[in-house]
Design a protein around this motif. Structure first.
Motif, PDB file in Angstrom:
ATOM      1  N   VAL B 189       0.832  -1.279   0.083  1.00  0.00           N
ATOM      2  CA  VAL B 189       0.113  -0.116  -0.006  1.00  0.00           C
ATOM      3  C   VAL B 189       0.912   1.022  -0.087  1.00  0.00           C
ATOM      4  N   LYS B 245      -0.874  -2.975  -4.131  1.00  0.00           N
ATOM      5  CA  LYS B 245      -2.266  -3.361  -4.458  1.00  0.00           C
ATOM      6  C   LYS B 245      -3.203  -2.092  -4.197  1.00  0.00           C
ATOM      7  N   LEU B 246      -2.801  -1.222  -3.288  1.00  0.00           N
ATOM      8  CA  LEU B 246      -3.579   0.149  -3.202  1.00  0.00           C
ATOM      9  C   LEU B 246      -2.818   1.170  -3.157  1.00  0.00           C
ATOM     10  N   PHE B 267      -5.298  -1.010  -7.534  1.00  0.00           N
ATOM     11  CA  PHE B 267      -6.367  -0.012  -7.077  1.00  0.00           C
ATOM     12  C   PHE B 267      -6.078   1.230  -6.686  1.00  0.00           C
ATOM     13  N   VAL B 269      -6.915   5.238  -5.579  1.00  0.00           N
ATOM     14  CA  VAL B 269      -7.997   6.029  -4.963  1.00  0.00           C
ATOM     15  C   VAL B 269      -7.285   7.491  -4.899  1.00  0.00           C
TER      16      VAL B 269
END
Ligand SMILES: Cc1cc2nc3c(=O)[nH]c(=O)nc-3n(C[C@H](O)[C@H](O)[C@H](O)COP(=O)(O)OP(=O)(O)OC[C@H]3O[C@@H](n4cnc5c(N)ncnc54)[C@H](O)[C@@H]3O)c2cc1C
Ligand SMILES: Nc1ncnc2c1ncn2[C@@H]1O[C@H](COP(=O)(O)O)[C@@H](O)[C@H]1O
Lengths: 257, 305
Positions: B189, B245-246, B267, B269
């Protein structure tokens, strides 16, 4: 030592853009304008060099409509000695070759030892004008510099390469440098310097006096990129947004497991 | 249609961007030949004619000399298009070539639609279709825009080239990127801070969110340039390339050079006050809000999960 700095005025990139009537550029009304970020580093480097030498003459040049004078005053307040405003309401229609030709035409018989430009403009971002000016004037140029040292006519610059690696390059004046982000820390003009800047020379020259070439390219049209589907846009109160995002992270990723 | 591809070579290797030029020529269905200042011991995987100048003699960076070598090849090949990568090598050399050829140079090309090059404007918020008014044109291609379909293969037919042009600058060697403490490419992350954090003190809230997600924090270039974070944290073309992953982008507009470093994340954001910020193009979720309120609130909630 005579130094020239080229600066361009660009809109704040966080602006909400609209297209102009002809659909070939963005609409210039209702935008907040500022100095191209890369050019702030160029001005600062020129002023630092003047400070180092104790004696230098700094001309700042900008091609654009009346409003660019506001930005030029900032450069004068940062320490440039005189301004050359090349008045052109249609500058946005000119291609990098035309813009560079205007700068070169202005500079050609003035004996500048050093010219600083930004590496690219934030709106058009062609990254060409600096190198073209140097080639037109027959000067060596070093692009994307993140470090600059000057000693007795000898320039040692660091060019930034991909991945953060740097190339160390030397040349001698006269020369041109295109400045990359992070080259230095551009100063904020102080109030006394803003006052002093008001008395500095800021001449306007009509672009027609300097433009002797024709464009090699033209904008066929300008448009907004299609939003690639799939992306979710969340709006609302902070509390709701937090809950929604946590739910999405739980459903779509394994990071909260 | 005939293209001349200007390959890139650094630190003893042919760079991958070279193969994006090959992919571009293939996409156009154009004939190609290649130009390289390199070495016959490390030839590019390419089928076709390779005009090769010896890097030992002409150095990896030597604009005036590379320019003359390339102009000689252009005179022989008469290509319709001379194609560069829009990279530290390409944006340095391409304008010199276009001026010498009296040809249009269209830079940062991200696409070709109906034969017309498309370039980004205003931090990629807008696009522009640009028409050359000259028969010959010089293009420089945005990295990643013309991806590789196949693994590069083949071996070129080499034609050695020479010049006796004098250099204008002296290349004195490389300085490696500052060794940063963190290898972001290993983090699962990454929460990154952009200029939107407003002041250095606010980096702490990004760091706290990274910690709550058991990840590392990263940064966009202005945050590093302002010395708010170490260069070792920078994500993008002149920083690290990551694919966690993020990836959470806080106050990052999504400039091409930043996207190049993180768009392969699983992913994404984005937290941004500007609904039209280009980061929205790659984000799976764009949260339109002030990060200064949202990030601490999210961190609190995550801690209490
Ligand atoms: C050759 C080259 C190499 C480069 N390499 C890199 C690189 O490796 N990495 C990199 O990152 N950049 C790189 N850049 C710079 C890049 O072009 C951009 O300038 C940079 O990425 C912009 O950083 P940013 O998004 O943090 O800042 P900005 O573009 O200024 O964006 C700030 C964003 O924050 C948002 N914002 C403001 N306030 C708030 C708030 N309160 N809450 C939420 N959002 C807010 C704004 O809407 C805006 O979208 C490179 C440029 C060049 C020319
Ligand atoms: N209208 C202009 N007036 C003065 N300088 C400019 C202008 N346009 C571009 N420049 C200079 O050329 C650099 C590169 O611009 P560009 O080739 O448009 O990306 C900028 O950073 C400026 O230093």
């Amino acid at each position: 030592m005579k130094i020239l700095v080229c600066i361009k005025q660009v809109p704040d990139m966080e602006s909400k853009f609209k297209l102009n009537g002809e659909g070939n550029w963005y609409d210039g009304t209702d935008l907040a304008w500022r100095m191209n970020e890369y050019d702030e580093y160029a001005v600062e480097q020129a002023v630092q060099l003047k400070d180092q030498l104790g004696d230098a003459d700094l001309t700042v040049l900008s091609i654009g409509p009346e409003r660019v004078k506001e930005m030029m005053k900032k450069a004068l307040a940062m320490g440039c000695d005189r301004g050359a405003h090349i008045a052109d309401d249609d500058f946005f229609k000119k291609d990098p070759f035309e813009i560079a030709s205007v700068v070169a035409e202005f500079a050609k018989d003035k004996g500048f030892d050093l010219i600083f430009t930004g590496m690219q403009s934030q709106d058009r971002g062609s990254g060409q004008v600096g190198v073209l000016v140097a080639e037109m004037l027959g000067l060596p140029s070093i692009t994307t510099i993140v470090d600059f040292a000057f000693d007795n006519g000898q320039i040692t610059a660091k060019r930034e390469l991909e991945g953060g690696m740097k190339a160390i390059v030397k040349t001698r004046t006269p020369a041109l440098m295109t400045c990359q982000l992070g080259l230095n820390t551009p100063r904020y003009p102080t109030l006394p310097n803003i006052m002093k800047a008001k008395k500095k020379e800021l001449l306007s020259i009509p672009v027609s006096e300097l433009l002797k070439v024709e464009a090699k390219q033209e904008t066929a049209k300008m448009y907004f990129p299609e939003k690639k589907g799939g992306g979710l846009v969340l709006e609302g109160s902070v509390g709701d947004l937090v809950d929604q995002l946590i739910k999405i992270l739980k459903d779509k990723t394994a990071v909260l497991a | 249609m005939k293209t001349l591809l200007v390959a890139e070579y650094r630190d003893g290797k042919v760079l991958n961007s070279t193969y994006e030029l090959v992919a571009f020529a293939e996409k156009l269905g154009a004939d190609s030949a290649m130009f390289l200042v390199g070495s016959d011991s490390t030839l590019p995987a390419y089928t076709g004619t390779l005009y090769l100048a010896d890097v030992g003699k002409y150095s990896e960076f030597n604009p005036a000399v590379h320019k003359q070598l390339l102009l000689d090849v252009i005179a022989r090949e008469q290509p319709d298009m001379v194609v560069f990568a829009h990279s530290s090598y390409g944006w340095d050399l391409a304008p010199r070539i276009s001026l010498a050829l009296n040809a249009a140079h269209i830079s940062e090309v991200v696409d070709i639609v109906d034969g017309v090059p498309i370039v980004p404007v205003c931090n990629a918020k807008l696009r522009r279709a640009v028409k050359a008014k000259t028969a010959q044109m010089v293009l420089s291609l945005q990295g990643g825009a013309f991806g590789l379909e196949n693994e590069p293969s083949g071996s070129p037919t080499v034609i050695p080239i020479d010049t006796d042009t004098a250099a204008q600058v002296e290349f004195c060697g490389y300085e490696e990127a500052e060794a940063g403490g963190v290898d972001l490419s290993k983090a699962g992350v990454i929460v990154s801070a952009g200029r939107g954090i407003g002041k250095p003190e606010n980096l702490a809230m990004v760091e706290a969110l990274a910690k709550a997600l058991k990840g590392e924090y990263g940064a966009s270039r202005p945050v590093v340039d302002s010395n708010w974070a170490d260069h070792g944290r920078q994500v993008g073309t002149t920083g690290q390339t990551v694919s966690p992953k993020l990836y959470v982008a806080c106050g990052i507009s999504g400039a091409i050079q930043h996207l190049a470093g993180m768009k392969k994340s699983e992913f994404i954001v984005a937290i941004n006050t500007d609904k039209d910020a280009p980061i929205g193009e790659v984000a799976d979720v764009l949260v339109v809000t002030d990060l200064k309120e949202f990030v601490p609130a999210l961190t609190e909630k995550l801690k209490n999960l």
